[in-house]
Design an enzyme around this catalytic site. Sequence first.
Site, mmCIF file in Angstrom:
data_model
loop_
_atom_site.group_PDB
_atom_site.id
_atom_site.type_symbol
_atom_site.label_atom_id
_atom_site.label_comp_id
_atom_site.label_asym_id
_atom_site.label_seq_id
_atom_site.Cartn_x
_atom_site.Cartn_y
_atom_site.Cartn_z
ATOM 1 N N GLY A 19 6.011 -1.706 14.619
ATOM 2 C CA GLY A 19 5.332 -0.590 13.958
ATOM 3 C C GLY A 19 4.387 0.157 14.865
ATOM 4 N N ARG A 20 3.602 -0.566 15.654
ATOM 5 C CA ARG A 20 2.607 0.089 16.510
ATOM 6 C C ARG A 20 3.235 0.765 17.724
ATOM 7 N NH1 ARG A 20 2.405 -5.274 16.481
ATOM 8 N NH2 ARG A 20 2.489 -6.509 18.389
ATOM 9 N N HIS A 64 -24.273 11.099 22.264
ATOM 10 C CA HIS A 64 -25.445 11.232 21.390
ATOM 11 C C HIS A 64 -25.413 10.200 20.274
ATOM 12 C CE1 HIS A 64 -26.815 15.059 23.203
ATOM 13 N NE2 HIS A 64 -25.528 15.181 23.495
ATOM 14 N N LYS A 103 -2.304 -10.407 3.240
ATOM 15 C CA LYS A 103 -1.353 -9.776 2.319
ATOM 16 C C LYS A 103 -0.897 -10.770 1.249
ATOM 17 C CE LYS A 103 0.658 -6.478 5.622
ATOM 18 N NZ LYS A 103 1.910 -6.073 6.290
ATOM 19 N N GLU A 110 0.831 -1.204 0.000
ATOM 20 C CA GLU A 110 0.000 0.000 0.000
ATOM 21 C C GLU A 110 0.870 1.260 0.000
ATOM 22 O OE1 GLU A 110 -2.263 -3.146 2.455
ATOM 23 O OE2 GLU A 110 -0.188 -2.475 2.185
#
Length: 548
Positions: free
Chosen positions: A273-274, A390, A510, A218
């Site tokens: 990565g995170r 709400h 992937k 990506e």
Amino acid sequence: MEKQTDVDTLTQRPSWLALKEHHALFREKNLQSLFQEDPKRGERLTTSAAGLFLDYSKNRITEETLRLLTVLAREQELPEQIDRMFRGEKINTTEHRAVLHIALRAAREEVIVVDGENVVPGVYAVLDKMSSFVRKVHDGSWKGHTGKPVRNVINIGIGGSDLGPVMAFEALRHYSRREMTFRFISNIDGTDFTEATRDLDPAETLFIVCSKTFTTLETMTNASTARAWLKASLGSDAAIARHFVAVSTNQEEVQRFGINPENMFGFWDWVGGRYSMDSSIGLSTMLAIGPERFLEMLSGFRKMDHHFRSAPLEQNLPVILGLLSFWENSFFGCGTRGIFPYDQYLKRFPAYLQQLTMESNGKHVTKSGTRVNYDTGPIFWGEPGTNGQHSFYQLIHQGTRIIPSDLIGFLHSLNPTGPHHTILVANLFAQSEALAFGRTAEQLRQEGVPESQIPHRVCEGNRPTNVILADRLTPETLGTLIALYEHSVFTQGTLWGIDSFDQWGVELGKILAKRIISELEAPKDPDLSHDSSTNALIRRFRNARKQD
């Protein structure tokens, strides 16, 4: 005799069995009675660290619950696992890697050794290189191909290379350079790229391409589109070097793309990565808020790191948060957790935590590969208050599922506007009270509510919440808040005996996608060997494209 598995060992531990027995006696109790029996509960069941205050009194626990949970944590060697992480041991067992996001914010003089090397000097070499580059952009000495300064910055990444930078920019927008535009592209959907670039001048635009391997499908597809967009306007391959920088470890691919390796900012395989937003992945954050503010954010991370490593479990803020989530998930069957920041700047914080928690603890086997027989990572989700009130709070108050929630707020607003902040905080406190104690049929009758409406208006309460408060949202506070959840996730993973630092589950889709791409693009109808549903979907797409 058959050897006992680690799963059996966990669920047969005396501490687990004691918690199970405790839960059986405790599950009928409600928060109303707990507060009536102990009027000081709301003052006592609190803790604070690194500028954060946690009120956890509105959880279905007692001191005995926490005592039993900490006994289990010690039996699962949580203190030892914390030390092993900070020492740089390879606690990511399936990938045989150290887990050292804590080194990204270590003090310059600290020593953290991996494979015989102190990694801290390398961290600061990258931070210093980032700072130098950012100052050049800010003072105008870094110019684009046509001599114009950079006014637009677009971060291209996905997963941790996008969610962290997006969240941090939105959270710290108050401190950002308003004369610059910051945008983020992650989705492979061409709409994401088109909308991010349609009103920008390529001559004033800098792209940051974030991909450790520089092969992520990506990210590199979007980066290639960005390169074509830039070249179409500026007309030269030479422009690429002045309008693209890379955050990567693959110098060969970076150079092949057309980026000068001098403008590549590296990071390490011990950064997941995170967990990477405070590494060079945060280059867009530093461009937005400046090097000094970025270092303030790192100091917030560091303060929570030190607390996590040194505080006793019973007073350890991330540990307590992790124990509560573990208790509600493993013993009450609460499969989701709401994250509701009462601050508009934190609107992307729940999405950031989704990846941090669910990619870390969404595991069905232990570190040894044994299938678990208990629930692991809960689903994290949320929206800012008061918007959520709400929207979905109806289900939390009166639905059939119990959803423990974290309500996050600040004592002071960065944008004081009339009574707005007082109303906002009042709503935070009110929701915590309403979720805990509800409203009974008798209370409704005393208010004169018609009998026919009473069943519909009763709120049973007993919905647990944590209230997390800080003075105001600063870069340092953001760092402490992120580190709080990072270490809470680690605590839960350690109790469940799983590896919180791999993510093999993202690979299968992937792999299949690469195969299907070739089948969708094949000039002739390919022989398909998927299931009947996937085969039919591929044919439908191909037939539609033939009609274009």
